[in-house]
Design a protein around this motif. Sequence first.
Motif: not given
Length: 169
Positions: A112-128
């Motif tokens: 999920k990528i949430a953008v707030y102007g010049d700031v962005a929050n990227l969240t995920f569950h890693s499967d590495f």
Amino acid sequence: MKAKLTVVAIVALGVFFANCVKSANAQEPGIDIVNDEFPEKQQEVLETFGAIAQSIKDGDMDKLISFHAYGPKFTEFKNGAPRNGDVANEEHERNVFGSVTEVVKFDAQDLKIAVYGDVANLTFHSDFQLKFGEDLVVVNDQITLLFVDTGKGWKMVHEHHSPLTPKPL
């Protein structure tokens, strides 16, 4: 003299309040910074994330480091340990990812990528799945990457990693 001082004070207060109102209304009218999606910026952040993954796959540590905005504001939380900063993060990134001999799997689930102007929050569950010589390490974490648009691209200013609790069967 007193009259001139009063006039200067009134003008100064007027300028101050005008700047406050201007700052408060700096956002473009009709833009909802909390609810609008900003798909173009989301795509830019997604491309940056893809380039980060590629730098890890390629073993290009300098490229990986270039996606960070290191400085006194940079922070990282990892596995419940106390917060660390830019120096510790760069050392960790170079040591760990620089030791990877093969990237077997590098998937980001529930991204999920949430953008707030010049700031962005990227969240995920890693499967590495990363190989270090013959040793295979599986990383299933909850990861948050906070990005800022620096004008020279999106750069990470915060990372948060914590173990993902598996769903009960």
